[in-house]
Design an enzyme around this catalytic site. Structure first.
Site, mmCIF file in Angstrom:
data_model
loop_
_atom_site.group_PDB
_atom_site.id
_atom_site.type_symbol
_atom_site.label_atom_id
_atom_site.label_comp_id
_atom_site.label_asym_id
_atom_site.label_seq_id
_atom_site.Cartn_x
_atom_site.Cartn_y
_atom_site.Cartn_z
ATOM 1 N N ALA A 61 14.084 -24.986 3.172
ATOM 2 C CA ALA A 61 15.272 -24.371 2.558
ATOM 3 C C ALA A 61 16.155 -25.469 1.976
ATOM 4 C CB ALA A 61 16.038 -23.604 3.629
ATOM 5 N N GLY A 100 11.272 -24.212 5.969
ATOM 6 C CA GLY A 100 10.933 -23.052 5.146
ATOM 7 C C GLY A 100 9.676 -23.267 4.324
ATOM 8 N N GLU A 103 6.987 -22.367 6.598
ATOM 9 C CA GLU A 103 7.066 -20.910 6.824
ATOM 10 C C GLU A 103 6.471 -20.152 5.645
ATOM 11 O OE1 GLU A 103 11.329 -21.268 7.787
ATOM 12 O OE2 GLU A 103 10.879 -20.056 9.550
ATOM 13 N N GLU A 123 13.785 -27.670 11.743
ATOM 14 C CA GLU A 123 15.092 -27.014 11.710
ATOM 15 C C GLU A 123 15.985 -27.413 12.875
ATOM 16 O OE1 GLU A 123 12.254 -25.613 10.931
ATOM 17 O OE2 GLU A 123 12.490 -24.162 9.314
HETATM 18 C C1 LIG Z 1 10.997 -33.911 2.711
HETATM 19 C C2 LIG Z 1 11.252 -35.272 3.263
HETATM 20 C C3 LIG Z 1 10.242 -35.626 4.346
HETATM 21 C C4 LIG Z 1 11.128 -36.311 2.113
HETATM 22 O O1 LIG Z 1 11.449 -37.600 2.593
HETATM 23 P P1 LIG Z 1 11.717 -38.800 1.566
HETATM 24 O O2 LIG Z 1 11.966 -39.994 2.409
HETATM 25 O O3 LIG Z 1 10.645 -38.839 0.563
HETATM 26 O O4 LIG Z 1 13.014 -38.414 0.750
HETATM 27 P P2 LIG Z 1 14.501 -38.244 1.255
HETATM 28 O O5 LIG Z 1 14.549 -37.788 2.656
HETATM 29 O O6 LIG Z 1 15.275 -39.453 0.909
HETATM 30 O O7 LIG Z 1 14.990 -37.025 0.366
HETATM 31 C C5 LIG Z 1 15.071 -37.147 -1.042
HETATM 32 C C6 LIG Z 1 16.236 -36.344 -1.524
HETATM 33 O O8 LIG Z 1 15.995 -34.958 -1.272
HETATM 34 C C7 LIG Z 1 17.067 -34.406 -0.513
HETATM 35 N N1 LIG Z 1 16.481 -33.387 0.378
HETATM 36 C C8 LIG Z 1 15.445 -33.514 1.189
HETATM 37 N N2 LIG Z 1 15.160 -32.367 1.794
HETATM 38 C C9 LIG Z 1 16.064 -31.472 1.346
HETATM 39 C C10 LIG Z 1 16.291 -30.100 1.600
HETATM 40 N N3 LIG Z 1 15.508 -29.392 2.448
HETATM 41 N N4 LIG Z 1 17.311 -29.503 0.981
HETATM 42 C C11 LIG Z 1 18.102 -30.183 0.125
HETATM 43 N N5 LIG Z 1 17.934 -31.499 -0.165
HETATM 44 C C12 LIG Z 1 16.923 -32.115 0.435
HETATM 45 C C13 LIG Z 1 17.635 -35.598 0.246
HETATM 46 O O9 LIG Z 1 18.958 -35.332 0.632
HETATM 47 C C14 LIG Z 1 17.530 -36.668 -0.791
HETATM 48 O O10 LIG Z 1 18.590 -36.469 -1.690
HETATM 49 P P3 LIG Z 1 19.315 -37.687 -2.374
HETATM 50 O O11 LIG Z 1 20.426 -37.079 -3.134
HETATM 51 O O12 LIG Z 1 19.755 -38.586 -1.265
HETATM 52 O O13 LIG Z 1 18.285 -38.362 -3.213
HETATM 53 C C15 LIG Z 1 12.669 -35.389 3.831
HETATM 54 O O14 LIG Z 1 13.604 -35.305 2.797
HETATM 55 C C16 LIG Z 1 13.017 -34.348 4.837
HETATM 56 O O15 LIG Z 1 12.678 -34.488 5.983
HETATM 57 N N6 LIG Z 1 13.734 -33.321 4.412
HETATM 58 C C17 LIG Z 1 14.278 -32.299 5.287
HETATM 59 C C18 LIG Z 1 13.219 -31.344 5.743
HETATM 60 C C19 LIG Z 1 13.832 -30.253 6.570
HETATM 61 O O16 LIG Z 1 14.539 -30.518 7.527
HETATM 62 N N7 LIG Z 1 13.547 -29.017 6.229
HETATM 63 C C20 LIG Z 1 14.087 -27.874 6.889
HETATM 64 C C21 LIG Z 1 15.212 -27.302 6.125
HETATM 65 S S1 LIG Z 1 16.006 -25.954 6.975
HETATM 66 C C22 LIG Z 1 14.951 -24.651 6.694
HETATM 67 O O17 LIG Z 1 13.980 -24.791 6.044
HETATM 68 C C23 LIG Z 1 15.392 -23.348 7.272
HETATM 69 C C24 LIG Z 1 14.328 -22.327 7.210
HETATM 70 O O18 LIG Z 1 13.796 -22.035 8.459
HETATM 71 C C25 LIG Z 1 14.798 -21.079 6.525
HETATM 72 C C26 LIG Z 1 15.780 -20.309 7.301
HETATM 73 C C27 LIG Z 1 16.218 -19.061 6.609
HETATM 74 C C28 LIG Z 1 17.657 -19.164 6.295
HETATM 75 C C29 LIG Z 1 18.252 -17.816 6.380
HETATM 76 C C30 LIG Z 1 19.730 -17.961 6.491
HETATM 77 C C31 LIG Z 1 20.234 -16.780 7.238
HETATM 78 C C32 LIG Z 1 21.592 -17.019 7.691
HETATM 79 C C33 LIG Z 1 21.990 -15.896 8.602
HETATM 80 C C34 LIG Z 1 23.244 -16.198 9.249
HETATM 81 C C35 LIG Z 1 24.318 -15.323 8.786
HETATM 82 C C36 LIG Z 1 25.522 -15.679 9.518
HETATM 83 C C37 LIG Z 1 26.673 -14.932 8.997
HETATM 84 O O19 LIG Z 1 27.236 -15.368 7.997
HETATM 85 O O20 LIG Z 1 26.980 -13.916 9.609
#
Ligand SMILES: CC(C)(COP(=O)(O)OP(=O)(O)OC[C@H]1O[C@@H](n2cnc3c(N)ncnc32)[C@H](O)[C@@H]1OP(=O)(O)O)[C@@H](O)C(=O)NCCC(=O)NCCSC(=O)C[C@@H](O)CCCCCCCCCCCCC(=O)O
Length: 719
Positions: A61, A100, A103, A123
C-alpha cells in the site's frame, strides 16, 4: 498506473507502474480494477499475468496515503475480484512483493517468483497488520505457525524460502514475466476451484489456543509496548478459528484500531525518517545528490580493541578488502583470532563462507601506503589519536580519507593534525560495531563533500543507517544522552532508586533502563573521561563543593561507585549486583540503597516520593530540550536525524518515533511547561531551561514535526 497488453496471443499482461516501488496508490488500484475488467472481458484472453514495472512487483500500500482521506477503489474487493476470476491469474514476482503487494499476489491463483525476489508482510513494522486479507489468506496457505512468524515479525523471506513454505509455486532464474506467461499458457482453461486461498480450511494445528498464547507471550515480551504485534497474533488466531468472512471482519476491526493509533503514525514517520537521513545536506551546501563518493578498493582499520574488531568484521562482511594494524604482534594475533571467530560465527548463522581472506594483519603503519580510507579506532585519547593522525598523514598516499572512530572527541582538532583536513571525518560506530545499525558521520567545517559522501556510502555498504552530523562534544547521540543520565543521577539524589528509574524507562519501551545500560557498558568509561575533564578524581579544584562543578549541579554518585571498584557487570557490582563478575542478571542491591541513604544524609538531602511520570519527564524532556538546542546549533539537519540516531543507536522504542517526534506527540506546549516547572525547581541545572527553538515552535502554534525545518531555517537566518 497499470498498463495492459495482450501477449502470446491469449495472455493478458497487467503491469503495475508507479515508480520507484509500484506502491498501490489510489491511481494504481484504479488501474488494476480497470485492466482486470478489460482482461476478463476480452474473449481472446485465456489467462492473466500481473507484474510490476522496473524489476519490482510491488512494495505494498502507498504509505503516504495513510492518515489521509482514502480515495480510489479499496484493496479488499479488488483482490477478491481477482481471486474470483474464472481465468487463471498469475503473479510474476520480481524484486519485492511486500505488504499489500504480497496480498495482491495471494489473491492470484498462482505465484511465480524470481530467485532473487523477497516476499513478506512487514505491516507490523508500520504499526499495522496485513489488512487486505493477508492475515486470513497466509495462514490458510502456509499454516498458522509459519504465518504467525512472518506476520508478527514482518520479516522478508527469500524466494527459496517462499517456495519451501508454499507461498510461491515456482522460482525461476530467468526472465520472470516470460516464465509467468509460459506458466499462464499452460494453466489456461484448467479449473480454479482449488486455487482460491480464501476457500481453504486453515491447516489443522493440535492446540491452536496454546500455540497462539505462547506466541502472544513472546510477542508481548519483545514488543516493549508496541500494539501491532499483538493485533497480528489476534488476527492470525481469527484465521485459525473462524470462517474466512468472519476472519475478515476481525481483521478489519483490529486494523481500525491500529490504523488511527499514535504508534502507527510514529512507525510510519520512522520509515520515512530513515530514508530522509540518507539524503543528507550539510551547512557548507554539500548534499547527497551533488557529491560523488570516492571509490574504495582497499580500506584500513587501526587499533583492534573491541571497536576496531567489530568495524573490521563489518567491513569484511561488506566485501571490502581490509588491512588491520595493531602495535604489538601478540595483540595482533589475539585480535586475529577474535575477528576470525566473529566472522566464522556470523557466516555460520547466515549460511555463507566466512570472508576471512578479505583481511590482512600488520604491525606496521607503513603497510597503509596504498589504502583509500583509514578508520582509526585506537583508544579514546586525544593525544594518542593526534599522534596516529600525524603518522597517517605521512604514510598514506595523497587523497586517502582519514576517519576517526570516536564517541565524542573533537574531530576538528584531529583534522588539524592532517595535511589534508578536508579529507578527515568522524565515524562514530556503536558497540558491537558489526551488529549495531547506527553510524554517526561527523563532518567538520573543512570536510570536503567527497569525504562526507564517501563515509556515508561506506556506512550504507556496511549495512548501517548513517546520519551526517556536525562536530560538537558528544555529537548528537551522546550529547543528548549526557542530559538523560545526568537527570537519572539527580533523581537518585532526590529519593529514587536505580530500580525505580529503570522500571519507568523500561515501561516506556526502552529495552534497558539507564542504570542497567551503565552497568553493561561499564561505569569506568565515563569516570575516566570525567577525570580527564577534571570533573572527578584528584584533579577536582580544591574547595570545590562535591555537588557543584563549573557553577552547576553535579552528581558524583557514579564517581563514588567507581572509587569503590563498582564498575558494573564486569566487576559484578555497579548500580545493581550480579552473581559474579561478568554476570548479566541485574539484581537490586541493598548495599546501594543503603549507600544512597547515607549519601543523602551526608549532603542534607531529604528523600521524597518520585513517581514514574517525573522520571520520564525529567530524563526525556531534558534530553529533548538538548535535541532542540542541537537543531538550533545546526548540528543535526532536522528532527528526523535525531530520531533516527535514537531509534537505531540508543534503544528508543521505534513505536514512539524518536525523542523529537515524541515531543510533538506529547505536545510541545506541555514539554515547555514541564521544563519551565523543573527549571524553576532546579535553577542550578541550566540544561532544564527551555531553549529558544522550543519556545519559538510553541509561539508558532506547535507545527507538526515535518514543518520544523522552516522554523529552524528562520531562526538561523536571524542569527
Ligand atoms: C520496497 C522496498 C524493499 C525497496 O527498498 P529500496 O531500498 O530499494 O528503496 P527505498 O526503501 O529507499 O524506497 C524507495 C522510495 O520508495 C518509497 N517507498 C517505499 N515503499 C513505499 C510504500 N509502500 N509506499 C510509499 N512509498 C514507498 C520510499 O519512501 C523511498 O522514497 P524516497 O522519496 O525516499 O525515494 C522498501 O522500500 C520497503 O521495504 N518498502 C516498504 C514495504 C512495506 O512496508 N510495505 C507495506 C505497506 S503497508 C500495506 O501494504 C498495508 C496493506 O496490508 C493494505 C492494508 C489495507 C489498508 C486498508 C485501510 C483501511 C483503514 C481502515 C481503518 C479505518 C479507520 C477509520 O477511519 O475509522
Amino acid at each position: 498506473m497499470a498498463q495492459y497488453s495482450r501477449i502470446s496471443g491469449s495472455v493478458g499482461l497487467i503491469t503495475l507502474s508507479n515508480p520507484p516501488v509500484n506502491a498501490l496508490s489510489a491511481a494504481v488500484r484504479q488501474g488494476i480494477v480497470d485492466t482486470v475488467e478489460k482482461a476478463l472481458g476480452d474473449p481472446q484472453v485465456k489467462s492473466v499475468v500481473i507484474c510490476g514495472q522496473d524489476g519490482i512487483f510491488c512494495g505494498g500500500a502507498d504509505i503516504k496515503e495513510f492518515g489521509k482521506n482514502m480515495s480510489g477503489p479499496p484493496l479488499i474487493p479488488m483482490i477478491h475480484t481477482i481471486e474470483c476470476a474464472t481465468k487463471p491469474m498469475v503473479a510474476a514476482i520480481e524484486g519485492s512483493a511486500l505488504g499489500g503487494g504480497l496480498e495482491l499476489a495471494l489473491g492470484c491463483h498462482y505465484r511465480i517468483a524470481h530467485s532473487k525476489a523477497r516476499l513478506g508482510l512487514p505491516e507490523v513494522t508500520l504499526g499495522l497488520l496485513p489488512a487486505a486479507g493477508g492475515s486470513q489468506r497466509l495462514p490458510r496457505l502456509i499454516g498458522v505457525p509459519a504465518a504467525l512468524d512472518l506476520i508478527t515479525t514482518g520479516r522478508h523471506v527469500t524466494a527459496a524460502e517462499a517456495l519451501q513454505l508454499g507461498i510461491v509455486d515456482q522460482v525461476t532464474d530467468h526472465a520472470t514475466v516470460d516464465a509467468a506467461v509460459k506458466f499462464a499458457l499452460s494453466v489456461a482453461g484448467k479449473p480454479l476451484d482449488t486455487r482460491r486461498i480464501s476457500t481453504y480450511p486453515c491447516p489443522h494445528v493440535s492446540d491452536v489456543d496454546a500455540l497462539c498464547e505462547n506466541v502472544m507471550q513472546k510477542v508481548r515480551k519483545s514488543a516493549h509496548g508496541a500494539i501491532a504485534p499483538i493485533a497480528c497474533v489476534q488476527a492470525v488466531r481469527a484465521a485459525a478459528t473462524l470462517p474466512y468472512t468472519q476472519g475478515m471482519e476481525r481483521e478489519k476491526e483490529l486494523m481500525a484500531t491500529l490504523y488511527t493509533s499514535g504508534q502507527a503514525r510514529a512507525l510510519q514517520y520512522s520509515f520515512f525518517a530513515q530514508r530522509a537521513v540518507s539524503k543528507w545536506r550539510i551547512p557548507s551546501g554539500a548534499r547527497w545528490d551533488t557529491s560523488t563518493p570516492r571509490p574504495l578498493h582497499k580500506v584500513a582499520v587501526i587499533g583492534l580493541g573491541t571497536m576496531g574488531r567489530g568495524i573490521t568484521v563489518a567491513l569484511a562482511q561488506a566485501g571490502l578488502p581490509v588491512i588491520t594494524v595493531e602495535t604489538h604482534e601478540k595483540q595482533l594475533m589475539e585480535a586475529k583470532r577474535a575477528v576470525s571467530d566473529m566472522l566464522n560465527r556470523g557466516a555460520k548463522r547466515r549460511g555463507v563462507a566466512p570472508p576471512l581472506d578479505k583481511i590482512s594483519y600488520s604491525c606496521n603503519l607503513q603497510d597503509l601506503a596504498d589504502v583509500d580510507l583509514v578508520i582509526e579506532a585506537v583508544f579514546e585519547d586525544m593525544t594518542l589519536k593526534k599522534k596516529v593522525f600525524r603518522q597517517l598523514s605521512a604514510v598514506c598516499k595523497p587523497g586517502t580519507l582519514l576517519c576517526t572512530n570516536t564517541s565524542g572527541l573533537d574531530v576538528d582538532q584531529l583534522a588539524s593534525q592532517s595535511r589534508n583536513p578536508e579529507l578527515v571525518v568522524g565515524m562514530h560506530f556503536f558497540a558491537p560495531a558489526h551488529v549495531m545499525k547506527l553510524l554517526e558521520v561527523v563532518y567538520g567545517p573543512q570536510s570536503s563533500p567527497q569525504a562526507v559522501a564517501t563515509a556515508m556510502q561506506l556506512g550504507k555498504k556496511m549495512g548501517k543507517v548513517s546520519v551526517a552530523v556536525g562536530n560538537c562534544r558528544g555529537f548528537v547521540g551522546n550529547r543528548m544522552l549526557k542530559l538523560y543520565t545526568e537527570q537519572a543521577s539527580f533523581l537518585l539524589e532526590e529519593g529514587a532508586t536505580p530500580d525505580l528509574v529503570d522500571q519507568a524507562i523500561e515501561e516506556f519501551g526502552f529495552p534497558m533502563g539507564v542504570f542497567k545500560v551503565s552497568d553493561l557498558s561499564g561505569l569506568d568509561v565515563g569516570w575516566r573521561i570525567r577525570k580527564e575533564e577534571k570533573l572527578a578524581g584528584l584533579s577536582v579544584a580544591s574547595g570545590q563543593s562535591t555537588r557543584i562543578r563549573e557553577g552547576r549541579r553535579y552528581s558524583p554518585l557514579a564517581d563514588l561507585l567507581c572509587e569503590q571498584g563498582r564498575f558494573g557487570q564486569k566487576t559484578g557490582r555497579g548500580w545493581y549486583q550480579y552473581d559474579k563478575p561478568g554476570g548479566r542478571v541485574a539484581r537490586s542491591d541493598p548495599w546501594l540503597h543503603h549507600f544512597l541513604e547515607e549519601y543523602r544524609a551526608q549532603h542534607g538531602l531529604v528523600a521524597r516520593h518520585i513517581d514514574h511520570q517525573e522520571v520520564l519527564e525529567r530524563c526525556l524532556y531534558a534530553m529533548i530540550n538538548e535535541g532542540f538546542r542541537i537543531l538550533e546549533d545546526g548540528i543535526a539537519a532536522g528532527p528526523e536525524d535525531i530520531d533516527v540516531i535514537y531509534v537505531f543507536g540508543y534503544g528508543w522504542p521505534r513505536h514512539r518515533g524518536g525523542p523529537m517526534f515524541y515531543s510533538g506527540m506529547v505536545g510541545l506546549e506541555k514539554v515547555l511547561e514541564r521544563l519551565e516547572h523543573y527549571y524553576q525547581a532546579h535553577p542550578d541545572v541550566p540544561h532544564l531551561q527551555p531553549c529558544r527553538l522550543l519556545r519559538r515552535l510553541v509561539a508558532r502554534g506547535s507545527p507538526p514535526v515535518h514543518k520544523w525545518r522552516e522554523v529552524i531555517k528562520n531562526l538561523h537566518s536571524q542569527l
